[in-house]
Design an enzyme around this catalytic site. Structure first.
Site, PDB file in Angstrom:
ATOM      1  CG  HIS A   9      -0.362   0.264   2.524  1.00 25.67           C
ATOM      2  ND1 HIS A   9      -0.062  -0.744   3.413  1.00 25.67           N
ATOM      3  CD2 HIS A   9       0.017   1.411   3.125  1.00 25.67           C
ATOM      4  CE1 HIS A   9       0.451  -0.218   4.507  1.00 25.67           C
ATOM      5  NE2 HIS A   9       0.510   1.087   4.369  1.00 25.67           N
ATOM      6  CG  ASP A  56      -0.077  -4.091   2.536  1.00 25.05           C
ATOM      7  OD1 ASP A  56       0.038  -3.650   1.377  1.00 25.05           O
ATOM      8  OD2 ASP A  56      -0.118  -3.365   3.552  1.00 25.05           O
ATOM      9  CB  SER A  60       3.205   1.611   6.158  1.00 26.68           C
ATOM     10  OG  SER A  60       2.049   1.803   6.921  1.00 26.68           O
TER      11      SER A  60
END
Length: 549
Positions: free
Chosen positions: A158, A188, A262
């Site tokens: 993402h 992911d 992230s």
């Protein structure tokens, strides 16, 4: 006589000397200035000769308890991680991306009269804002880490999804353009490649299976675009399912993770990556001590496949599954709710010879226990394609071991997992499985046309007229549900008008009388629940446990 006079004289001299010394001491005391006591006139009356002054008594002070003597120093918390962090910071990078998006416009623009003195200002302010076809650059920041000195970098999907341009920024300020090697949306994860002029500092993967709740961990990343930041915490939980994907098995940590972290690494105290920071739970958008990382037991194999093949190659069993509830476990004779209940087998899948059938409960797969339904898709996906594995199943109340050769899960397939009141999609596949439970033609005989009631539902023979009326596919056979009483056991389990009862306690039923008879047998055996296979109009199967008491 002379002796007596001399002695008296000596005593007299001694006494005189003593008095002289005492007089000198009193004179010194009298010369010391004494401040006036409160309430007294500080200035002596006129004409009064100053007399000898005595020192004022000291001001009384409050009694204080003296501090205790210092004892041995208490522990100062966990040891410093400065040396550990210093050796890892250079391998953690910032990921900067940009992409062009079409401007959707700013909505209707205000209209102004032609020739107005404000026309020029309005045109300047709204210039270009009303052109929905124009492109705008959108940037984002995330984190990543180097896993190979040649330039392979791991991050979250993402972080780079949809990016036109990806740039990797190193702690020393160096910026390198990166190309996308491969990505996996189900976990992911993505792998990037840069071309450095010299070998890069890289970190290695550790074994997340060895981590325990309470172990110290360290996160390094790029929170809010600030650059390399180090936070420390512990593992709060393992095996978390946050409904982010079909293979959820997250590590939960209270090490501060914020927006921009992230894709960054979560380290153990040996400097090994044991997780990839991916998500947080926060009402405010900032860290509240609930962060999640993809464990390396899941991520490492995905990263290696993306690096080698540019794609993932997962095993595929080709069955539909649903959870084993307490009621279903009791109806099947299981000691507790565990395993994955097979509600169907995909046509053309790896199961070709009936090794696994609808109604089986998969208890162990390739030596790994299946404690919950969601364990099976993850274990199967991590298994090599074309590998022959042993599968322990429960069938007809008995455990047996079967051998299955796995197929390959295509990336376009989306495994889904539903509860026991909804049709469960095939494990690892989205195809429908139509039941093939028709009895042999010579055993069909004459069917009783009389409706029957059971569990608060009305059952009828599935004839051609009813099949057409409820749009039930030809491959579905069984007994049709024509009515369901509200709040009845059938209604509470989600059974609906137009669905078909295919099996009761793994016995095929073709008439309402068969259902009533099978229920009576189960009651006589002391069963507490009836294990019922149900099909919807399209042939999607599921199992429910209906109470017999």
């Amino acid at each position: 006589m002379a002796h007596s006079v001399r002695s008296t004289f000596k005593r007299t001299v001694t006494l005189a000397a003593t008095f002289a010394l005492l007089a000198q001491s009193l004179q010194a005391i009298a010369q010391t200035a004494v401040p006036a006591a409160p309430g007294q006139n500080a200035n002596p009356p006129a004409g009064a000769s100053p007399g000898p002054m005595l020192p004022a008594p000291p001001t009384p002070s409050p009694t204080l308890n003296p501090p205790p003597a210092p004892g041995p120093m208490a522990g100062g918390g966990p040891g410093s991680i400065a040396d550990l962090a210093e050796g890892l910071l250079d391998a953690v990078v910032n990921i900067s991306t940009s992409q062009s998006v079409k401007d959707q416009g700013a909505g209707p623009q205000p209209q102004i009269q032609e020739g107005s003195p404000f026309q020029e200002f309005f045109e300047d302010f709204f210039d270009g804002r009303g052109n929905p076809g124009s492109n705008q650059k959108v940037s984002s920041l995330g984190s990543g880490f180097v896993i190979d000195p040649s330039g392979y970098v791991v991050t979250n999907n993402h972080v780079i999804e949809g990016a036109d341009d990806i740039e990797v920024i190193f702690p020393n300020g160096t910026k390198l353009k990166a190309k996308l090697v491969g990505t996996d949306t189900k976990t992911d994860l993505s792998v990037l490649k840069v071309e450095p002029k010299a070998p890069l500092k890289a970190v290695r993967f550790g074994d997340s299976r060895r981590m325990r709740i309470g172990d110290w961990v360290m996160a390094i990343g790029n929170p809010f675009g600030l650059g390399g930041s180090v936070t420390l915490g512990i593992i709060s939980a393992r095996g978390r399912n946050i409904n982010a994907g079909p293979y959820d098995n997250f590590i939960q940590t209270d090490a501060a993770i914020n927006k921009g972290n992230s894709g960054g690494p979560l380290f153990n105290m040996r400097g090994e990556v044991i997780g990839i920071n991916t998500a947080i739970i926060s009402p405010s958008g900032g860290s509240i001590g609930i962060g999640f990382a993809v464990p390396t037991e899941l991520a490492e194999n995905v990263v290696h496949q993306l690096t080698e093949f540019g794609e993932t190659r997962r095993g595929w069993l080709g069955v539909r599954i649903q959870p084993v509830t307490d009621d279903v476990a009791a109806s099947l004779g299981l000691d507790k709710a565990r395993g994955a209940l097979v509600s169907g087998v995909v046509n053309g899948g790896p199961i070709k010879n009936g090794e696994i059938k609808a109604g089986d409960v998969i208890l162990t797969f390739d030596g790994q226990p299946v404690n919950e339904m969601r364990d099976l898709p993850r274990i199967v996906a991590e298994s090599p394609v074309n590998k022959e594995v042993d599968v322990v199943i429960l069938r007809d109340g008995k455990q047996q071991t079967v051998k299955v050769t796995l197929g390959r899960l295509e990336d376009s397939a989306e495994p889904q997992e539903e509860d026991d009141d909804q049709p469960a999609m095939p494990e690892g596949q989205g195809e429908n499985k139509t039941p093939n439970n028709k009895p042999p033609g010579d055993q069909k005989g004459e069917l009783s046309q009389d409706p029957a009631s059971a569990f608060g539902m009305t059952l009828a023979v599935l004839d051609e007229a009813r099949r057409k009326s409820f749009s039930i596919v030809e491959s579905v056979e069984g007994v049709l549900i024509t009515a369901v009483v509200p709040n009845s056991p059938a209604a509470q389990k989600g059974l609906k008008v137009g669905e078909v009862v295919v099996e009761v306690a793994q016995d095929f039923v073709e008439s309402p009388a068969d259902v009533v008879k099978r229920i009576a047998v189960l009651k006589s055996e002391g069963r507490r629940n009836a294990h019922v296979m149900v099909s919807d109009a399209s042939g999607n199967l599921r199992f429910v446990a209906l109470p017999l008491e």
